[in-house]
Design an enzyme around this catalytic site. Structure first.
Site, PDB file in Angstrom:
ATOM      1  N   LYS A 273       0.787   3.355  -3.128  1.00 24.42           N
ATOM      2  CA  LYS A 273      -0.356   4.216  -3.498  1.00 24.42           C
ATOM      3  C   LYS A 273       0.028   5.693  -3.505  1.00 24.42           C
ATOM      4  CE  LYS A 273      -3.593   0.896  -1.433  1.00 24.42           C
ATOM      5  NZ  LYS A 273      -4.411   0.585  -0.246  1.00 24.42           N
TER       6      LYS A 273
ATOM      7  N   VAL B 250       0.969  -3.742   3.915  1.00 25.02           N
ATOM      8  CA  VAL B 250       0.874  -5.048   4.589  1.00 25.02           C
ATOM      9  C   VAL B 250       2.157  -5.883   4.551  1.00 25.02           C
ATOM     10  CG1 VAL B 250      -1.630  -5.351   4.455  1.00 25.02           C
ATOM     11  CG2 VAL B 250      -0.196  -6.139   2.573  1.00 25.02           C
TER      12      VAL B 250
ATOM     13  N   SER C 179       0.792  -1.232   0.000  1.00 21.99           N
ATOM     14  CA  SER C 179       0.000   0.000   0.000  1.00 21.99           C
ATOM     15  C   SER C 179       0.825   1.284   0.000  1.00 21.99           C
ATOM     16  CB  SER C 179      -0.936   0.023   1.203  1.00 21.99           C
ATOM     17  OG  SER C 179      -2.171  -0.537   0.842  1.00 21.99           O
TER      18      SER C 179
ATOM     19  N   TYR D 228      -2.604  -2.520 -10.356  1.00 20.71           N
ATOM     20  CA  TYR D 228      -2.511  -2.343  -8.901  1.00 20.71           C
ATOM     21  C   TYR D 228      -1.715  -3.490  -8.252  1.00 20.71           C
ATOM     22  CZ  TYR D 228      -4.035  -2.354  -4.049  1.00 20.71           C
ATOM     23  OH  TYR D 228      -4.049  -2.391  -2.683  1.00 20.71           O
TER      24      TYR D 228
ATOM     25  N   TYR E 130      -4.659   3.083   7.514  1.00 19.55           N
ATOM     26  CA  TYR E 130      -5.901   2.306   7.582  1.00 19.55           C
ATOM     27  C   TYR E 130      -6.825   2.907   8.647  1.00 19.55           C
ATOM     28  CZ  TYR E 130      -2.533  -0.851   5.366  1.00 19.55           C
ATOM     29  OH  TYR E 130      -1.558  -1.380   4.582  1.00 19.55           O
TER      30      TYR E 130
HETATM   31  N1  GLU Z   1      -1.726  -5.585  -2.354  1.00 17.63           N
HETATM   32  C1  GLU Z   1      -2.371  -5.447  -1.088  1.00 17.63           C
HETATM   33  C2  GLU Z   1      -3.864  -5.575  -1.220  1.00 17.63           C
HETATM   34  O1  GLU Z   1      -4.473  -4.849  -1.890  1.00 17.63           O
HETATM   35  C3  GLU Z   1      -1.993  -4.137  -0.479  1.00 17.63           C
HETATM   36  C4  GLU Z   1      -2.681  -3.904   0.814  1.00 17.63           C
HETATM   37  C5  GLU Z   1      -1.941  -3.042   1.774  1.00 17.63           C
HETATM   38  O2  GLU Z   1      -0.731  -2.970   1.790  1.00 17.63           O
HETATM   39  O3  GLU Z   1      -2.658  -2.401   2.549  1.00 17.63           O
HETATM   40  O4  GLU Z   1      -4.467  -6.437  -0.705  1.00 17.63           O
END
Ligand code: GLU
Length: 308
Positions: free
Chosen positions: A70, A262, A67, A192, A244
């Site tokens: 992003k 994550v 994430s 993504y 989050y």
């Molecule tokens: N590729 C992961 C997902 O979308 C990234 C999630 C994250 O790092 O929060 O599930």
């Protein structure tokens, strides 16, 4: 800031604090390849706008972008398409988990912010390039631009693992398509997955995050990476939506804009001072690295980093 010896001693201290906290977490399992990470790894890297570079522990152990990517995909998309991109989504903290789908129904597909998966998938679809490989190649070259020309490769094992298991993200993309926000959900979600699978380490992540701490200008090259107003979007959204549904607690404990992923990395940005990456694959209940949270809280207290 105090002299180099003090910073190094402080980093050693933060590393110990992080290591002690690592045992309280668990590595992510929902992407099978991430379950292979070593939960005892902890590393920290700092890059200061005036040229300081510090690292300690497992700061060169590779992890995938997840994430944290992003922020950088949004940077490139803002640079290519301008701030109108944000008309497609809100910019508010969601209070929901990163992969939440509930509000998409209530809010006609409009993502709550660019860092929740739905918003990020929309942004990925807008990266320059004709297909997912080309789109992520443009992101990889952007990372090279802000990362001393380094190469950022995709970890194919993690990418395949996400492709095999990412049904929820596909559902999000299909929702966006249903509400007319995306043309090609398959392409957006594959882009993504691919950007999330870019491999880097704490040292590199702190380096590429440095322009964020310096109002859009890379302090090493002196180049303007992004307009000041666009950089403000990236960094303020980190402060509002970067952790989050744990963002309020992080504001209290650390008090700087940050983005977590994550794989266990947190990129923290201290405006006009430094970028910090803290890394440890073991995650707490909200999906944030327990080691990174503890290490950053320690550094924030000792270096008086909180903006609040
Ligand atoms: N590729 C992961 C997902 O979308 C990234 C999630 C994250 O790092 O929060 O599930």
């Amino acid at each position: 800031m105090s002299d180099d010896t003090d910073i190094e001693a402080l980093l050693e201290e933060a590393l110990e604090v992080g290591r002690a906290a690592a045992g309280a977490g668990e590595v992510a399992h929902y992407i099978p390849e991430l379950a292979k990470s070593d939960p005892s790894h902890v590393g920290i890297a700092i890059a200061t706008v005036d040229g300081g570079r510090y690292e300690v522990g497992d700061a060169r152990v590779p992890f995938t972008f997840q994430s944290v990517s992003k922020v950088f995909s949004l940077a490139l998309v803002l640079r290519e398409h301008g701030p109108e991109v944000l008309d497609e989504m809100a910019c508010e903290p969601s209070g929901d988990a990163f992969h939440s789908i509930v509000r998409l129904e209530e809010e006609q597909g409009r993502p709550r912010n660019p860092y929740i998966n739905a918003g990020a998938i929309l942004v990925s679809g807008l990266l320059p390039g004709g297909d997912p490989v080309a789109k992520v190649a443009s992101l990889q070259s952007f990372l090279g631009e802000v990362g001393d020309g380094a190469e950022f490769r995709v970890d194919d094992e993690v990418f395949n693992s996400e492709v095999e298991t990412g049904y929820r993200n596909r559902a999000l993309a299909n929702y966006l398509r249903h509400f007319g926000l995306l043309d090609d959900p398959q392409q957006a979600v594959e882009t993504y997955f691919r950007q999330c699978s870019i491999s880097l380490d704490a040292v590199r992540l702190a380096r590429i995050g440095l322009f964020l701490a310096n109002r859009g200008v890379d302090p090493v090259s002196g180049e303007t990476v992004l307009a000041r107003a666009d950089n403000r979007v990236l960094v303020s959204q980190m402060a509002m939506c970067g952790l989050y549904d744990d963002v309020g607690r992080f504001a209290i404990d650390v008090g700087v804009p940050a983005k977590s992923g994550v794989s266990g990395a947190i990129l923290a940005v201290v405006p006009d001072r430094m970028s910090i990456t803290a890394f440890g694959p073991a995650l707490g209940p909200k999906g944030n690295s327990t080691a990174a949270l503890a290490a950053l809280a320690h550094l924030s207290r000792r270096l008086d980093l909180s903006l609040y």
